[in-house]
Enzyme design. Structure first.
Site, PDB file in Angstrom:
ATOM      1  N   GLU A 196     -11.745  -1.713  -3.006  1.00  0.00           N
ATOM      2  CA  GLU A 196     -11.152  -0.727  -1.923  1.00  0.00           C
ATOM      3  C   GLU A 196     -10.063  -0.029  -2.483  1.00  0.00           C
ATOM      4  O   GLU A 196      -9.928   0.269  -3.777  1.00  0.00           O
ATOM      5  CB  GLU A 196     -10.675  -1.734  -0.920  1.00  0.00           C
ATOM      6  CG  GLU A 196      -9.652  -2.617  -1.301  1.00  0.00           C
ATOM      7  CD  GLU A 196      -9.284  -3.807  -0.395  1.00  0.00           C
ATOM      8  OE1 GLU A 196      -9.920  -3.968   0.603  1.00  0.00           O
ATOM      9  OE2 GLU A 196      -8.473  -4.750  -0.742  1.00  0.00           O
ATOM     10  N   ASP A 248       0.675  -1.287   0.184  1.00  0.00           N
ATOM     11  CA  ASP A 248      -0.053   0.014   0.024  1.00  0.00           C
ATOM     12  C   ASP A 248       0.715   1.157  -0.229  1.00  0.00           C
ATOM     13  O   ASP A 248       0.741   2.233   0.763  1.00  0.00           O
ATOM     14  CB  ASP A 248      -0.989  -0.037   1.102  1.00  0.00           C
ATOM     15  CG  ASP A 248      -1.952  -1.157   1.583  1.00  0.00           C
ATOM     16  OD1 ASP A 248      -2.169  -1.794   0.408  1.00  0.00           O
ATOM     17  OD2 ASP A 248      -1.960  -1.677   2.588  1.00  0.00           O
TER      18      ASP A 248
END
Length: 340
Positions: A228, A61
């Protein structure tokens, strides 16, 4: 970063013998070039390999910013938010965690932070991030500020938005977008009923008291709920919403991929290239698995001096599924982002 694991099966392609390969090449040579080009976006070969990076490249991420001095600061999921630096966007060095001492309020949600989002506004660095546990939507989005963006300099500003086990959304994977009119927006979300957005007060970085609407900007009402990690940019009069779809965090079993839609209003509705709403399973592919590069996602977008970058992680199929840093440029010439 996916919070509901589920199984994924990998199927290896059967090898073709030499005769079948020659026949296929001969057939392709007979196909007009225009048709071949039209086929490319739907094939694995349409997706580029990540650009060359070296050094400390194990990440998850990632979010990256370029400072006024030309230094690249990268933060990623990992303990108190892992830090790396680069002078040239190729060689990366590991640094310390963002927080020397983790904020006390974290303990109400988890012990580690996820999915940071770094930006520079009003003479200071801001970092939104999530605190949660895998598979749970008892989650919180936090905010920290810093004069330098370096580890140990971050000041905790507390929680920005939260969710509970009774919520139909998950307060993780935040992304700040500042519009040309000066309005601040925070998109976030994972699984459940999809991606959400709230308006922020620029003076506090927290929700604007005069607008408490929680907008829905992407969801998968049928089938898997797996969407997401929103990232929003504005290019050429459109707002573009990038998101990660399907299964993260399963090494070479990951089916993560990046898709995009666009809108004429920041709050949506967002549609993909085929006109399907992103609140109805829509999304045009930007990056997908190919070769050794498995499950690209957890992306962020950086406007750099030579163009827009998509910064993401993938799982290396030749290194036991280790999550690594991927960086590609984006071409917008056709009105939709194409990674290269």
């Amino acid at each position: 970063m996916s919070r509901i694991p589920h199984s994924a099966r990998l199927h290896s392609a059967r090898p073709h013998n030499a005769r079948r390969r020659r026949a296929r090449r001969t057939a392709l040579l007979a196909v007009p070039a225009a048709i071949l080009l039209a086929l490319v976006p739907g094939t694995a070969s349409a997706y580029p390999n990540p650009g060359t990076v070296t050094g400390s490249t194990v990440v998850h991420d990632p979010t990256m910013i370029r400072t006024s001095s030309g230094q690249y600061l990268l933060y990623a999921t990992g303990g108190g938010l892992a830090h790396k630096t680069s002078a040239n966007r190729i060689a990366f060095s590991a640094g310390g965690d963002a927080f020397g001492t983790r904020p006390g309020w974290w303990s109400s949600y988890a012990t580690e932070a996820w999915a940071p989002d770094i930006s520079y506004r009003g003479g200071k660095y801001l970092m939104y991030y999530a605190v949660s546990t895998f598979g749970s939507n008892k989650s919180a989005i936090g905010l920290a500020t810093s004069p330098t963006g370096l580890p140990g300099s971050w000041s905790d500003q507390g929680t920005v938005y939260t969710s509970t086990t009774s919520s139909d959304y998950n307060a993780i994977d935040p992304n700040l977008f500042v519009d040309g009119d000066g309005k601040w927006w925070l998109s976030f979300g994972s699984w459940w009923t999809g991606l959400k957005m709230i308006q922020l007060n620029p003076s506090t970085g927290k929700q604007l008291s005069s607008n408490t609407t929680r907008y829905s900007i992407a969801s998968r009402p049928t089938g898997t709920k797996a969407v997401e990690a929103p990232s929003i940019v504005k290019r050429g009069g459109y707002y573009y919403l990038f998101a990660s779809y399907d299964t993260c965090c399963a090494g070479t079993g990951s089916t993560y991929k990046v898709k995009v839609g666009r809108a004429t209003s920041v709050t949506g509705p967002y549609y993909d290239k085929s006109g399907v709403a992103m609140t109805n399973n829509g999304g045009t592919p930007v990056l997908e698995s190919h070769g050794r590069y498995i499950g690209p996602g957890g992306q962020s977008i950086l406007a750099d001096s030579d163009g827009d970058l998509i910064v993401y992680h993938y799982y290396d199929g030749q290194d036991n599924g280790t999550p690594k840093l991927g960086i590609n440029l984006l071409n917008w010439s056709g009105g939709w982002p194409v990674a290269y």
